[in-house]
Design a protein around this motif. Structure first.
Motif, PDB file in Angstrom:
ATOM      1  N   LEU A 166       1.076  -1.502   0.121  1.00  0.00           N
ATOM      2  CA  LEU A 166      -0.121  -0.196  -0.158  1.00  0.00           C
ATOM      3  C   LEU A 166       0.540   1.601   0.181  1.00  0.00           C
ATOM      4  O   LEU A 166       0.229   2.311  -0.523  1.00  0.00           O
ATOM      5  N   ASP A 167       1.917   1.115   0.729  1.00  0.00           N
ATOM      6  CA  ASP A 167       2.884   2.454   0.839  1.00  0.00           C
ATOM      7  C   ASP A 167       3.269   2.800  -1.205  1.00  0.00           C
ATOM      8  O   ASP A 167       3.496   4.142  -1.004  1.00  0.00           O
ATOM      9  N   GLY A 168       3.739   1.346  -1.881  1.00  0.00           N
ATOM     10  CA  GLY A 168       4.784   1.844  -3.013  1.00  0.00           C
ATOM     11  C   GLY A 168       3.069   2.502  -3.456  1.00  0.00           C
ATOM     12  O   GLY A 168       3.824   3.110  -4.493  1.00  0.00           O
ATOM     13  N   ILE A 169       2.171   1.720  -4.091  1.00  0.00           N
ATOM     14  CA  ILE A 169       0.813   2.379  -4.562  1.00  0.00           C
ATOM     15  C   ILE A 169       0.204   3.454  -3.913  1.00  0.00           C
ATOM     16  O   ILE A 169       0.727   3.875  -5.195  1.00  0.00           O
ATOM     17  N   THR A 170       0.594   4.393  -2.902  1.00  0.00           N
ATOM     18  CA  THR A 170      -0.019   4.949  -2.323  1.00  0.00           C
ATOM     19  C   THR A 170       0.934   6.583  -2.516  1.00  0.00           C
ATOM     20  O   THR A 170       0.623   7.223  -3.618  1.00  0.00           O
ATOM     21  N   ILE A 171       2.409   5.787  -2.840  1.00  0.00           N
ATOM     22  CA  ILE A 171       3.111   6.502  -3.945  1.00  0.00           C
ATOM     23  C   ILE A 171       3.721   6.942  -4.657  1.00  0.00           C
ATOM     24  O   ILE A 171       3.230   8.493  -5.821  1.00  0.00           O
ATOM     25  N   GLY A 172       3.346   5.873  -5.395  1.00  0.00           N
ATOM     26  CA  GLY A 172       2.776   5.608  -7.064  1.00  0.00           C
ATOM     27  C   GLY A 172       1.586   7.029  -7.192  1.00  0.00           C
ATOM     28  O   GLY A 172       1.749   7.544  -8.742  1.00  0.00           O
ATOM     29  N   TYR A 173       0.798   6.089  -6.890  1.00  0.00           N
ATOM     30  CA  TYR A 173      -0.784   7.089  -7.493  1.00  0.00           C
ATOM     31  C   TYR A 173      -0.265   8.984  -6.805  1.00  0.00           C
ATOM     32  O   TYR A 173      -1.104   9.942  -7.644  1.00  0.00           O
ATOM     33  N   LEU A 174       0.392   9.269  -5.470  1.00  0.00           N
ATOM     34  CA  LEU A 174       0.567  10.771  -5.314  1.00  0.00           C
ATOM     35  C   LEU A 174       1.075  11.763  -6.678  1.00  0.00           C
ATOM     36  O   LEU A 174       1.200  12.592  -5.817  1.00  0.00           O
ATOM     37  N   THR A 175       2.607  10.103  -6.768  1.00  0.00           N
ATOM     38  CA  THR A 175       3.139  11.424  -8.281  1.00  0.00           C
ATOM     39  C   THR A 175       2.110  11.061  -9.081  1.00  0.00           C
ATOM     40  O   THR A 175       2.531  11.476 -10.595  1.00  0.00           O
ATOM     41  N   ASP A 176       1.475  10.376 -10.125  1.00  0.00           N
ATOM     42  CA  ASP A 176       1.278  10.271 -11.181  1.00  0.00           C
ATOM     43  C   ASP A 176      -0.456  10.163 -11.156  1.00  0.00           C
ATOM     44  O   ASP A 176      -0.833  10.489 -12.333  1.00  0.00           O
ATOM     45  N   HIS A 177      -1.182  10.131  -9.921  1.00  0.00           N
ATOM     46  CA  HIS A 177      -2.498  10.241 -10.249  1.00  0.00           C
ATOM     47  C   HIS A 177      -3.412   9.350 -11.190  1.00  0.00           C
ATOM     48  O   HIS A 177      -4.501   9.478 -11.596  1.00  0.00           O
ATOM     49  N   ASP A 178      -2.716   8.059 -11.292  1.00  0.00           N
ATOM     50  CA  ASP A 178      -3.270   7.221 -12.559  1.00  0.00           C
ATOM     51  C   ASP A 178      -3.771   5.688 -11.478  1.00  0.00           C
ATOM     52  O   ASP A 178      -3.405   5.058 -10.961  1.00  0.00           O
ATOM     53  N   LEU A 179      -5.296   6.260 -11.155  1.00  0.00           N
ATOM     54  CA  LEU A 179      -6.546   5.423 -10.337  1.00  0.00           C
ATOM     55  C   LEU A 179      -6.271   4.211 -10.777  1.00  0.00           C
ATOM     56  O   LEU A 179      -6.229   2.927 -10.035  1.00  0.00           O
ATOM     57  N   ASP A 180      -6.132   3.829 -12.195  1.00  0.00           N
ATOM     58  CA  ASP A 180      -6.287   2.730 -12.824  1.00  0.00           C
ATOM     59  C   ASP A 180      -5.054   1.618 -12.363  1.00  0.00           C
ATOM     60  O   ASP A 180      -5.259   0.245 -12.226  1.00  0.00           O
ATOM     61  N   ALA A 181      -4.339   2.444 -12.894  1.00  0.00           N
ATOM     62  CA  ALA A 181      -2.238   1.548 -12.282  1.00  0.00           C
ATOM     63  C   ALA A 181      -2.505   1.256 -10.895  1.00  0.00           C
ATOM     64  O   ALA A 181      -1.718   0.127 -10.832  1.00  0.00           O
ATOM     65  N   ALA A 182      -2.552   2.207 -10.173  1.00  0.00           N
ATOM     66  CA  ALA A 182      -2.958   1.988  -8.379  1.00  0.00           C
ATOM     67  C   ALA A 182      -4.198   0.908  -8.267  1.00  0.00           C
ATOM     68  O   ALA A 182      -3.333  -0.331  -7.664  1.00  0.00           O
ATOM     69  N   ARG A 183      -5.040   0.701  -8.733  1.00  0.00           N
ATOM     70  CA  ARG A 183      -5.940  -0.790  -9.099  1.00  0.00           C
ATOM     71  C   ARG A 183      -5.683  -2.105  -9.666  1.00  0.00           C
ATOM     72  O   ARG A 183      -5.552  -3.641  -9.073  1.00  0.00           O
ATOM     73  N   ALA A 184      -4.588  -1.317 -10.906  1.00  0.00           N
ATOM     74  CA  ALA A 184      -4.554  -3.213 -11.152  1.00  0.00           C
ATOM     75  C   ALA A 184      -3.023  -3.306 -10.072  1.00  0.00           C
ATOM     76  O   ALA A 184      -3.030  -4.368 -10.074  1.00  0.00           O
ATOM     77  N   SER A 185      -2.537  -2.567  -9.277  1.00  0.00           N
ATOM     78  CA  SER A 185      -1.283  -2.738  -8.558  1.00  0.00           C
ATOM     79  C   SER A 185      -1.612  -3.548  -7.341  1.00  0.00           C
ATOM     80  O   SER A 185      -1.436  -4.756  -6.752  1.00  0.00           O
ATOM     81  N   ALA A 186      -2.717  -2.783  -6.918  1.00  0.00           N
ATOM     82  CA  ALA A 186      -3.931  -4.088  -5.625  1.00  0.00           C
ATOM     83  C   ALA A 186      -4.119  -4.771  -6.473  1.00  0.00           C
ATOM     84  O   ALA A 186      -3.691  -5.526  -5.346  1.00  0.00           O
ATOM     85  N   ALA A 187      -4.720  -4.620  -7.492  1.00  0.00           N
ATOM     86  CA  ALA A 187      -4.262  -6.162  -7.585  1.00  0.00           C
ATOM     87  C   ALA A 187      -3.766  -7.614  -7.531  1.00  0.00           C
ATOM     88  O   ALA A 187      -4.184  -8.412  -7.101  1.00  0.00           O
ATOM     89  N   PHE A 188      -3.120  -7.492  -8.286  1.00  0.00           N
ATOM     90  CA  PHE A 188      -1.612  -7.519  -8.172  1.00  0.00           C
ATOM     91  C   PHE A 188      -1.225  -8.652  -6.872  1.00  0.00           C
ATOM     92  O   PHE A 188      -1.244  -9.240  -6.280  1.00  0.00           O
TER      93      PHE A 188
END
Length: 166
Positions: free
Chosen positions: A115-137
């Protein structure tokens, strides 16, 4: 003390964001990876709705980490960072008729790291679809660390929510 109170408040908000994942029809079984993903998606909804709150929490976390390097005091302030996901993972496994093949602390640490990695990724690119794909993985990978519950395990109670311990 103030930093510790903020950490506890944020952990409580994260727990409340994930709690609705358990609100499915009690008669329909759900796979553990689906339940974990549902909780992670709810966290992402919370993150997308108020990214500044999570950014402030990350900044406080880094401040605490720097302080801990100097005095070793702040580490215990963050114990709730793991106790909340431990509670949610224990409850998730029980709801799905599973048990963790690894320690609950280890599973919680993996979830927090993801979640920390997904959060930092989202905060830098605002790509919710990519964040959800990471969460699913990560939900799928984490769920593979659980096994069907043993008959002797059914009598173990789910840990209390961190806010019920006080």
């Amino acid at each position: 003390e103030l930093l510790g109170a903020v950490v506890e408040a944020v952990a409580d908000l994260d727990r409340m964001a994930a709690e609705p994942a358990f609100a499915s029809d009690a008669h329909e079984p759900i796979a553990l990876n689906d339940l974990i993903r549902r909780g992670m998606d709810l966290f992402l909804d919370h993150l997308a709705a108020d990214p500044y709150a999570e950014l402030a929490f990350l900044e406080l976390t880094l401040h605490g980490a720097r302080q801990d390097l100097d005095d070793g005091v702040s580490r215990r302030r963050y114990s709730v960072t793991y106790s909340t996901p431990e509670y949610l993972l224990a409850r998730s496994a029980k709801v799905c008729g599973r048990e963790w093949a690894v320690s609950l602390g280890h599973a919680a640490r993996l979830l927090v790291g993801a979640l920390d990695g997904i959060t930092i990724g989202y905060l830098t690119d605002h790509d919710l679809d990519a964040a959800r794909a990471s969460a699913a993985f990560h939900a799928d990978a984490l769920s593979r660390l659980a096994r069907p519950m043993n008959a002797s395990s059914t009598s173990h109670p789910t840990p209390t929510s961190p806010d019920q311990e006080n």
